[in-house]
Design a protein around this motif. Structure first.
Motif, PDB file in Angstrom:
ATOM      1  N   LEU A  70       0.853  -1.189   0.000  1.00 22.34           N
ATOM      2  CA  LEU A  70       0.000   0.000   0.000  1.00 22.34           C
ATOM      3  C   LEU A  70       0.885   1.233   0.000  1.00 22.34           C
ATOM      4  CD1 LEU A  70      -2.708  -0.904   2.682  1.00 22.34           C
ATOM      5  CD2 LEU A  70      -2.856  -1.135   0.201  1.00 22.34           C
ATOM      6  N   LEU A  71       0.423   2.284  -0.638  1.00 27.55           N
ATOM      7  CA  LEU A  71       1.083   3.591  -0.621  1.00 27.55           C
ATOM      8  C   LEU A  71       0.043   4.595  -0.148  1.00 27.55           C
ATOM      9  CD1 LEU A  71       3.452   5.482  -1.289  1.00 27.55           C
ATOM     10  CD2 LEU A  71       2.567   5.598  -3.630  1.00 27.55           C
ATOM     11  N   ASN A  72       0.281   5.173   1.026  1.00 24.43           N
ATOM     12  CA  ASN A  72      -0.692   6.045   1.679  1.00 24.43           C
ATOM     13  C   ASN A  72      -0.214   7.492   1.655  1.00 24.43           C
ATOM     14  OD1 ASN A  72      -1.474   7.165   4.778  1.00 24.43           O
ATOM     15  ND2 ASN A  72      -3.138   6.304   3.571  1.00 24.43           N
ATOM     16  N   VAL A  73      -1.042   8.384   1.108  1.00 23.56           N
ATOM     17  CA  VAL A  73      -0.767   9.821   1.089  1.00 23.56           C
ATOM     18  C   VAL A  73      -1.417  10.412   2.341  1.00 23.56           C
ATOM     19  CG1 VAL A  73      -1.087  11.974  -0.174  1.00 23.56           C
ATOM     20  CG2 VAL A  73      -0.765   9.827  -1.433  1.00 23.56           C
ATOM     21  N   TRP A  74      -0.621  11.084   3.168  1.00 25.98           N
ATOM     22  CA  TRP A  74      -1.118  11.582   4.446  1.00 25.98           C
ATOM     23  C   TRP A  74      -0.463  12.910   4.811  1.00 25.98           C
ATOM     24  CZ3 TRP A  74       2.062  12.165   8.838  1.00 25.98           C
ATOM     25  CH2 TRP A  74       3.378  11.709   8.676  1.00 25.98           C
ATOM     26  N   ALA A  75      -1.042  13.588   5.795  1.00 20.48           N
ATOM     27  CA  ALA A  75      -0.482  14.838   6.306  1.00 20.48           C
ATOM     28  C   ALA A  75      -1.000  15.094   7.718  1.00 20.48           C
ATOM     29  CB  ALA A  75      -0.864  16.005   5.391  1.00 20.48           C
ATOM     30  N   THR A  76      -0.253  15.857   8.480  1.00 16.83           N
ATOM     31  CA  THR A  76      -0.676  16.164   9.853  1.00 16.83           C
ATOM     32  C   THR A  76      -1.848  17.129   9.881  1.00 16.83           C
ATOM     33  OG1 THR A  76       0.911  17.980  10.050  1.00 16.83           O
ATOM     34  CG2 THR A  76       1.648  15.796  10.774  1.00 16.83           C
ATOM     35  N   THR A  80      -8.838  13.439   8.651  1.00 19.59           N
ATOM     36  CA  THR A  80      -9.194  12.078   8.251  1.00 19.59           C
ATOM     37  C   THR A  80      -7.971  11.166   8.307  1.00 19.59           C
ATOM     38  OG1 THR A  80     -10.876  13.038   6.814  1.00 19.59           O
ATOM     39  CG2 THR A  80     -10.375  10.724   6.477  1.00 19.59           C
ATOM     40  N   CYS A  81      -6.779  11.731   8.087  1.00 16.61           N
ATOM     41  CA  CYS A  81      -5.552  10.939   8.183  1.00 16.61           C
ATOM     42  C   CYS A  81      -5.354  10.452   9.617  1.00 16.61           C
ATOM     43  CB  CYS A  81      -4.342  11.755   7.739  1.00 16.61           C
ATOM     44  SG  CYS A  81      -4.395  12.245   6.002  1.00 16.61           S
ATOM     45  N   LYS A  82      -5.659  11.299  10.571  1.00 11.33           N
ATOM     46  CA  LYS A  82      -5.544  10.896  11.972  1.00 11.33           C
ATOM     47  C   LYS A  82      -6.543   9.790  12.281  1.00 11.33           C
ATOM     48  CE  LYS A  82      -5.301  12.579  16.664  1.00 11.33           C
ATOM     49  NZ  LYS A  82      -5.471  13.708  17.569  1.00 11.33           N
ATOM     50  N   GLU A  83      -7.725   9.909  11.697  1.00 11.35           N
ATOM     51  CA  GLU A  83      -8.778   8.906  11.889  1.00 11.35           C
ATOM     52  C   GLU A  83      -8.335   7.526  11.399  1.00 11.35           C
ATOM     53  OE1 GLU A  83     -12.813   8.180   9.405  1.00 11.35           O
ATOM     54  OE2 GLU A  83     -12.640  10.171  10.307  1.00 11.35           O
ATOM     55  N   GLU A  84      -7.638   7.465  10.262  1.00 15.02           N
ATOM     56  CA  GLU A  84      -7.247   6.180   9.689  1.00 15.02           C
ATOM     57  C   GLU A  84      -5.910   5.665  10.217  1.00 15.02           C
ATOM     58  OE1 GLU A  84      -6.597   6.108   5.425  1.00 15.02           O
ATOM     59  OE2 GLU A  84      -4.891   7.442   5.600  1.00 15.02           O
ATOM     60  N   HIS A  85      -5.134   6.510  10.865  1.00 17.83           N
ATOM     61  CA  HIS A  85      -3.756   6.165  11.237  1.00 17.83           C
ATOM     62  C   HIS A  85      -3.676   4.930  12.144  1.00 17.83           C
ATOM     63  CE1 HIS A  85       0.480   7.249  11.155  1.00 17.83           C
ATOM     64  NE2 HIS A  85       0.517   6.871  12.422  1.00 17.83           N
ATOM     65  N   GLY A  86      -4.560   4.846  13.112  1.00 11.58           N
ATOM     66  CA  GLY A  86      -4.558   3.683  14.004  1.00 11.58           C
ATOM     67  C   GLY A  86      -4.817   2.391  13.244  1.00 11.58           C
ATOM     68  N   PHE A  87      -5.716   2.456  12.263  1.00 16.79           N
ATOM     69  CA  PHE A  87      -6.012   1.267  11.460  1.00 16.79           C
ATOM     70  C   PHE A  87      -4.796   0.862  10.627  1.00 16.79           C
ATOM     71  CE2 PHE A  87      -7.872  -1.244   8.061  1.00 16.79           C
ATOM     72  CZ  PHE A  87      -8.681  -2.111   8.787  1.00 16.79           C
ATOM     73  N   LEU A  88      -4.093   1.844  10.066  1.00 13.50           N
ATOM     74  CA  LEU A  88      -2.879   1.536   9.298  1.00 13.50           C
ATOM     75  C   LEU A  88      -1.822   0.893  10.197  1.00 13.50           C
ATOM     76  CD1 LEU A  88      -2.550   4.735   7.062  1.00 13.50           C
ATOM     77  CD2 LEU A  88      -3.482   2.500   6.417  1.00 13.50           C
ATOM     78  N   GLU A 113       7.034  14.356  14.462  1.00  9.78           N
ATOM     79  CA  GLU A 113       6.403  14.314  15.789  1.00  9.78           C
ATOM     80  C   GLU A 113       5.137  13.462  15.742  1.00  9.78           C
ATOM     81  OE1 GLU A 113       5.279  14.739  19.702  1.00  9.78           O
ATOM     82  OE2 GLU A 113       7.243  14.980  18.760  1.00  9.78           O
ATOM     83  N   TRP A 114       4.349  13.579  14.696  1.00  7.62           N
ATOM     84  CA  TRP A 114       3.141  12.771  14.508  1.00  7.62           C
ATOM     85  C   TRP A 114       3.482  11.277  14.569  1.00  7.62           C
ATOM     86  CZ3 TRP A 114      -2.012  13.679  12.330  1.00  7.62           C
ATOM     87  CH2 TRP A 114      -2.601  12.552  11.770  1.00  7.62           C
ATOM     88  N   LEU A 115       4.515  10.877  13.806  1.00  7.37           N
ATOM     89  CA  LEU A 115       4.900   9.466  13.769  1.00  7.37           C
ATOM     90  C   LEU A 115       5.467   9.007  15.110  1.00  7.37           C
ATOM     91  CD1 LEU A 115       6.454   9.136  10.204  1.00  7.37           C
ATOM     92  CD2 LEU A 115       4.150   8.513  10.963  1.00  7.37           C
ATOM     93  N   ARG A 116       6.134   9.889  15.813  1.00 12.23           N
ATOM     94  CA  ARG A 116       6.626   9.542  17.148  1.00 12.23           C
ATOM     95  C   ARG A 116       5.452   9.345  18.103  1.00 12.23           C
ATOM     96  NH1 ARG A 116       7.018  11.148  21.823  1.00 12.23           N
ATOM     97  NH2 ARG A 116       6.267  13.259  21.501  1.00 12.23           N
ATOM     98  N   ARG A 117       4.499  10.233  18.045  1.00 12.88           N
ATOM     99  CA  ARG A 117       3.357  10.211  18.968  1.00 12.88           C
ATOM    100  C   ARG A 117       2.355   9.100  18.645  1.00 12.88           C
ATOM    101  NH1 ARG A 117      -0.124  15.506  19.962  1.00 12.88           N
ATOM    102  NH2 ARG A 117       0.659  15.472  22.075  1.00 12.88           N
ATOM    103  N   TYR A 118       2.019   8.941  17.369  1.00 13.16           N
ATOM    104  CA  TYR A 118       0.962   7.996  16.975  1.00 13.16           C
ATOM    105  C   TYR A 118       1.500   6.698  16.375  1.00 13.16           C
ATOM    106  CZ  TYR A 118      -1.868  12.169  17.581  1.00 13.16           C
ATOM    107  OH  TYR A 118      -2.457  13.291  18.090  1.00 13.16           O
ATOM    108  N   LEU A 119       2.810   6.531  16.353  1.00  8.69           N
ATOM    109  CA  LEU A 119       3.512   5.364  15.819  1.00  8.69           C
ATOM    110  C   LEU A 119       3.582   5.415  14.296  1.00  8.69           C
ATOM    111  CD1 LEU A 119       2.115   2.574  18.164  1.00  8.69           C
ATOM    112  CD2 LEU A 119       4.154   4.005  18.468  1.00  8.69           C
TER     113      LEU A 119
END
Length: 183
Positions: A70-76, A80-88, A113-119
């Motif tokens: 999968l290739l996921n386009v995302w931004a802080t 909606t990216c935050k909503e899906e991040h846990g599922f990813l 920081e987002w990736l550090r905080r939300y994995l």
């Protein structure tokens, strides 16, 4: 006198034509936007952009090839990216799905920081700070998720959040791509 009667029907005809266009528009699925890359099984556009997690490393399409992923386009800035991040994260951790990311039109410090905080569910993250890669791919906004085959060609595009229902479709596409590669 006949011209006046003809002019009286013009608003009715315009109303009917407009009604047909609106009715057609309501039947379209906004998550199914056309993608020339997916429809023609094209490779990712050429790029050489920095890695978000290793800024001294430049990534190219070859770095995102080798297996069905999968290739996921995302931004802080994208709620909606935050909503899906846990599922990813769950897909990467529990199901072993390879996910690459494109951090789209974002500030690198905030994204790290987002990736550090939300994995971090991503194997590699391309930093597309100016949005040039996204533009070349036809990205409408974030999030968008693509299925890549082992050669790095785009095989499917989903616009919107990835959740359990969307994952079923993505999983089927990924399995079909694997089956085609074997046959």
């Amino acid at each position: 006198m006949n011209n006046r009667k003809l002019f009286a029907f013009i608003p009715l005809v315009l109303f009917l034509v407009l009604g047909i266009f609106l009715w057609r528009g309501l039947s379209l699925d906004p998550t199914e936007l056309p993608s020339e890359l997916a429809e023609k099984k094209k490779p990712l556009p050429a790029f050489e952009l920095p890695s978000l997690t290793e800024p001294e490393t430049l990534l190219t399409p070859a770095d995102l090839a080798g297996e069905v992923a999968l290739l996921n386009v995302w931004a802080t800035w994208c709620p909606t990216c935050k909503e899906e991040h846990g599922f990813l994260n769950r897909l990467a951790r529990d199901e072993g799905v390879t996910i690459y990311g494109i951090n789209y039109k974002d500030e690198p410090g905030k994204a790290r920081e987002w990736l550090r905080r939300y994995l971090n569910p991503y194997q590699k993250v391309v930093l597309d700070q100016e949005g040039t890669l996204g533009l070349d791919m036809g990205v409408y906004g974030a999030p968008e998720t693509y299925v890549l085959d082992a050669e790095g060609r785009v095989r499917y595009r989903h616009v919107g959040a990835v959740d359990a229902q969307v994952w079923e479709t993505l999983q089927q596409v990924m399995q079909q791509v694997r089956t085609e590669a074997k046959g």
